[in-house]
Structure formats: structure tokens, C-alpha cells
Design a protein around this motif. Structure first.
Motif, short mmCIF file in Angstrom:
data_model
loop_
_atom_site.label_atom_id
_atom_site.label_comp_id
_atom_site.label_asym_id
_atom_site.label_seq_id
_atom_site.Cartn_x
_atom_site.Cartn_y
_atom_site.Cartn_z
N LEU A 235 0.84 -1.21 0.00
CA LEU A 235 0.00 0.00 0.00
C LEU A 235 0.87 1.25 0.00
O LEU A 235 0.60 2.21 -0.72
CB LEU A 235 -0.93 0.02 1.22
CG LEU A 235 -2.13 -0.93 1.18
CD1 LEU A 235 -2.82 -0.96 2.55
CD2 LEU A 235 -3.12 -0.51 0.10
N VAL A 236 1.95 1.24 0.80
CA VAL A 236 2.84 2.40 0.88
C VAL A 236 3.51 2.64 -0.47
O VAL A 236 3.58 3.76 -0.96
CB VAL A 236 3.90 2.21 1.99
CG1 VAL A 236 4.93 3.34 1.95
CG2 VAL A 236 3.24 2.14 3.36
N GLY B 191 0.32 1.94 -3.66
CA GLY B 191 -1.02 2.49 -3.51
C GLY B 191 -2.09 1.41 -3.56
O GLY B 191 -1.80 0.23 -3.81
N TRP B 192 -3.32 1.81 -3.32
CA TRP B 192 -4.44 0.88 -3.32
C TRP B 192 -4.63 0.23 -4.69
O TRP B 192 -4.78 -0.99 -4.81
CB TRP B 192 -5.72 1.61 -2.90
CG TRP B 192 -6.97 0.81 -3.08
CD1 TRP B 192 -7.91 0.96 -4.07
CD2 TRP B 192 -7.43 -0.28 -2.27
NE1 TRP B 192 -8.91 0.05 -3.92
CE2 TRP B 192 -8.64 -0.73 -2.82
CE3 TRP B 192 -6.93 -0.90 -1.13
CZ2 TRP B 192 -9.37 -1.79 -2.28
CZ3 TRP B 192 -7.65 -1.96 -0.58
CH2 TRP B 192 -8.85 -2.39 -1.16
N PHE C 83 0.98 6.28 7.96
CA PHE C 83 -0.17 7.12 7.60
C PHE C 83 -0.47 7.02 6.10
O PHE C 83 -1.63 7.03 5.70
CB PHE C 83 0.05 8.58 8.01
CG PHE C 83 -1.07 9.49 7.54
CD1 PHE C 83 -2.33 9.44 8.13
CD2 PHE C 83 -0.88 10.37 6.49
CE1 PHE C 83 -3.36 10.25 7.69
CE2 PHE C 83 -1.91 11.19 6.03
CZ PHE C 83 -3.16 11.14 6.63
N SER C 84 0.58 6.93 5.27
CA SER C 84 0.36 6.79 3.83
C SER C 84 -0.48 5.56 3.52
O SER C 84 -1.40 5.62 2.69
CB SER C 84 1.69 6.68 3.07
OG SER C 84 2.40 7.88 3.15
N LEU D 66 -3.99 6.23 4.58
CA LEU D 66 -4.61 7.17 3.64
C LEU D 66 -5.12 6.44 2.40
O LEU D 66 -6.22 6.73 1.89
CB LEU D 66 -3.59 8.25 3.26
CG LEU D 66 -4.04 9.33 2.27
CD1 LEU D 66 -5.17 10.18 2.84
CD2 LEU D 66 -2.85 10.23 1.88
N GLU D 67 -4.34 5.50 1.91
CA GLU D 67 -4.77 4.70 0.74
C GLU D 67 -6.07 3.98 1.04
O GLU D 67 -6.99 3.96 0.22
CB GLU D 67 -3.68 3.68 0.37
CG GLU D 67 -2.41 4.29 -0.18
CD GLU D 67 -2.57 4.88 -1.59
OE1 GLU D 67 -3.51 4.47 -2.29
OE2 GLU D 67 -1.77 5.75 -1.95
N TRP E 235 -8.24 4.70 3.43
CA TRP E 235 -9.25 5.70 3.73
C TRP E 235 -9.92 6.20 2.46
O TRP E 235 -11.14 6.24 2.33
CB TRP E 235 -8.56 6.85 4.46
CG TRP E 235 -9.43 7.87 5.09
CD1 TRP E 235 -10.60 8.37 4.60
CD2 TRP E 235 -9.20 8.51 6.35
NE1 TRP E 235 -11.10 9.30 5.47
CE2 TRP E 235 -10.27 9.42 6.54
CE3 TRP E 235 -8.19 8.45 7.30
CZ2 TRP E 235 -10.35 10.23 7.66
CZ3 TRP E 235 -8.28 9.26 8.41
CH2 TRP E 235 -9.34 10.13 8.60
N VAL E 236 -9.08 6.58 1.48
CA VAL E 236 -9.62 7.14 0.24
C VAL E 236 -10.32 6.05 -0.58
O VAL E 236 -11.37 6.29 -1.16
CB VAL E 236 -8.51 7.87 -0.55
CG1 VAL E 236 -8.99 8.28 -1.93
CG2 VAL E 236 -8.06 9.11 0.22
#
Lengths: 185, 185
Positions: free
Chosen positions: A13-14, A17-18, A93-94, A97-98, A100-101
Motif C-alpha cells: 500500500l505504501v 497504492g491501493w 499514515f500513507s 490514507l490509501e 481511507w480514500v
């Protein structure tokens, strides 16, 4: 092996990304066979939901460890803000955030991420109040602590595509002054 | 037709997120043939980069239109904060957030989104200073306006997976009070 798969999911994920995270990529990164992965997590959803839990534990641990090294005295407020900013601009957190969004447009993911984010939000709020030594029964204090956490979240987002360190430092200097004047009087 | 394709791209980002947005979905939504789409935008990158520009123009227009309706007098600061919060919790910000987060792990997208976000950031900062009637030559004022914009960005992010209206209202009440005391004296 379960732990390795969850760590690998967060790392994917870091880094990717998603949209770039697949179960194939995760099993490769973890060095785990596809069969073994399916044994632990039969579906991508199962893997991701476990990773959401895993990530929230990682966030809690990171904040607790950082809190142990804080100074006391007049620089305390600024140091607490720095600790939060480091957390909200870091890789953990990154990854959050992935998720979350992605959860914004994925109902199943939102069911998992929503309650966990609310719990993390409440915990982070409580520990921030304690670390700052504020009294929340005074009017306006709760809202200023909440604003502080929304501010560092916004700063975390700003930092994802550009290095925002210098600007962030000046903003947190000004914010620490506001908190010290308004709350510590 | 170009305009329709760009509008459809933004709508797809709002409804399906970055990972759910494909050129096929965009052409269907726009009611445009695949051939016509390829004529205007030969690649997905070309479409997305044009949509980034399109979206930043939409954000500028939305803020300018909202600014025209602001009251004067003692409620001015709170009204400016409300205007910003409405923008950062609206669909246009959701689409921008999708691109922003995708750009973190996509170098080509980051090259397009990074400079545009910086330009939008500077413009929004300048217009917020004007709307608040603040004097940025006074020490600390620039940083408090920057903090305000990072705060509303964080509030926007918080609102993506839960309805955060009531909490946000109380935070903005407290922050308006801080700004009025610190800056207007």
C-alpha cells in the motif's frame, strides 16, 4: 506467516497504492506461496480487512513509542505537535490514507475502515490531551485539540506529493503559540 | 465533446474513485463513442492530465462563486471558514483527492498534479487572506492562514467516510474565535 502477509500488504500500500496492490504482489513480497496465502486469507477482502486492523495497531504503537521521548517544560507543546506531524507524514499514515480514500467508494472497505478510524481518532485525541496536559472541561479546549489533529492530517496530505517540511515547521510554530496562549494562558 | 469527456472523468472519479475509473467507463458516461474519445484523448494519461486541469479550473470557479455571497461584519471570519469547509467537503474536492492520492505512487500523474496543486494552494491562500481582510505583513498571520487551509483540508479528509458536519461546525466556531482574537485583536 500471517504476520508477514499483513506486513507485506502494508508495504505494498505504501509503495504501490491501493490501485497497485494485488494479492499476487502481496504474496510475492511476503515470500509466501499462493496456496499458503489462500489458506490464511481466502479472499482479497479478508486480507485487506485484516491489514486494516494490523495497520491501526501499528499506528497506535508508533504514537505510543514516540510519546515516551517527549521533553517537558516550555517546548512541550511544540514537541507534541512535531510528534504528531512525524506520524501523519510517515509511511504508516500513507498506507492508512490509501485505505481511507479507497473506502470512500468501496462500501465493504468503508464498513471496516470507518469504525477503526473513529476508534483511532478517539484514542489519538485522548492521548494528545494527556500529552499536552490540557483540561478538556475548559470551554473550547476540546475543539482546539480536535482542530490540531485535523490540521496535522491536512499537513500529512499536503506532504504526500511534495516535501513540505519547511512550511510545516513554521505552521506548527505558530500553532504551538496559539495553543499555549489560548489554553495555558 | 471534449468538455463532456472531461466532466464525465471528474464524475467517474467522484463516484468510482481512481481505481474504478477507466476510459471505457468515461466514454460510456459521456455518451461518446470509443473512436471519438480516442480522437480527443489518444491515451488514458492524456485524458487524466486534461481532467486535472479541468478540475482545477472547476475548483477555482467554485470558490470564486461562493466568495461573492459572503456577509460582512462580525460573522465574516466564520462565514469564510464555512465557505472553505463546504468546498473541501464537496464532490470537486473528492475528485481532486483521488488524483492527489493516486499521484503519490504514480510519477507521471505526480508531474501534472504537483505543480497544479501548488498553484491552487497559492491562489486559495491569496484569496483567503483577501476575504478575511488580514494583513500578512504582521508576524504570524501568513502561518495562521496556511494553518486554516491545512485544517479545512484535514476536515475534508475526515468527512470522506463519515458525516462529520456537527463536529466540524464546533471546530470552525472555535477556530474563527482564535483568528479573530489573534489577528483582528
Amino acid at each position: 506467516m500471517r504476520q508477514r502477509l499483513l506486513d507485506a500488504t502494508v508495504e505494498c500500500l505504501v509503495e504501490s497504492g491501493w490501485s497497485g496492490t494485488s494479492t499476487t504482489l502481496v504474496s510475492q513480497r511476503a515470500g509466501v506461496s499462493r496456496g499458503a496465502q489462500l489458506h490464511h486469507f481466502p479472499t482479497k477482502d479478508a486480507l485487506v480487512l485484516a491489514a486494516v486492523e494490523h495497520l491501526s495497531a501499528a499506528r497506535r504503537q508508533e504514537l505510543q513509542a514516540a510519546a515516551a521521548g517527549l521533553p517537558t517544560g516550555p517546548r512541550r507543546t511544540r514537541a507534541v505537535l512535531e510528534m504528531l506531524a512525524v506520524h501523519f507524514t510517515g509511511p504508516v499514515f500513507s498506507a492508512a490514507l490509501e485505505l481511507w480514500v479507497a473506502a470512500r467508494t468501496d462500501a465493504a472497505l468503508r464498513l471496516a475502515v470507518g469504525p477503526l478510524e473513529q476508534r483511532i481518532g478517539r484514542e489519538t485525541h485522548r492521548s494528545t490531551v494527556e500529552l499536552l496536559g490540557f483540561d478538556q472541561s475548559e470551554p473550547g479546549v476540546r475543539e482546539l485539540v480536535q482542530a490540531t489533529l485535523d490540521l496535522v492530517r491536512g499537513l500529512g496530505l499536503a506532504n504526500t506529493i511534495t516535501d513540505d517540511t519547511a512550511r510545516r515547521g513554521r505552521i506548527l510554530d505558530a500553532w504551538a503559540e496559539v495553543l499555549d496562549q489560548k489554553v495555558r494562558g
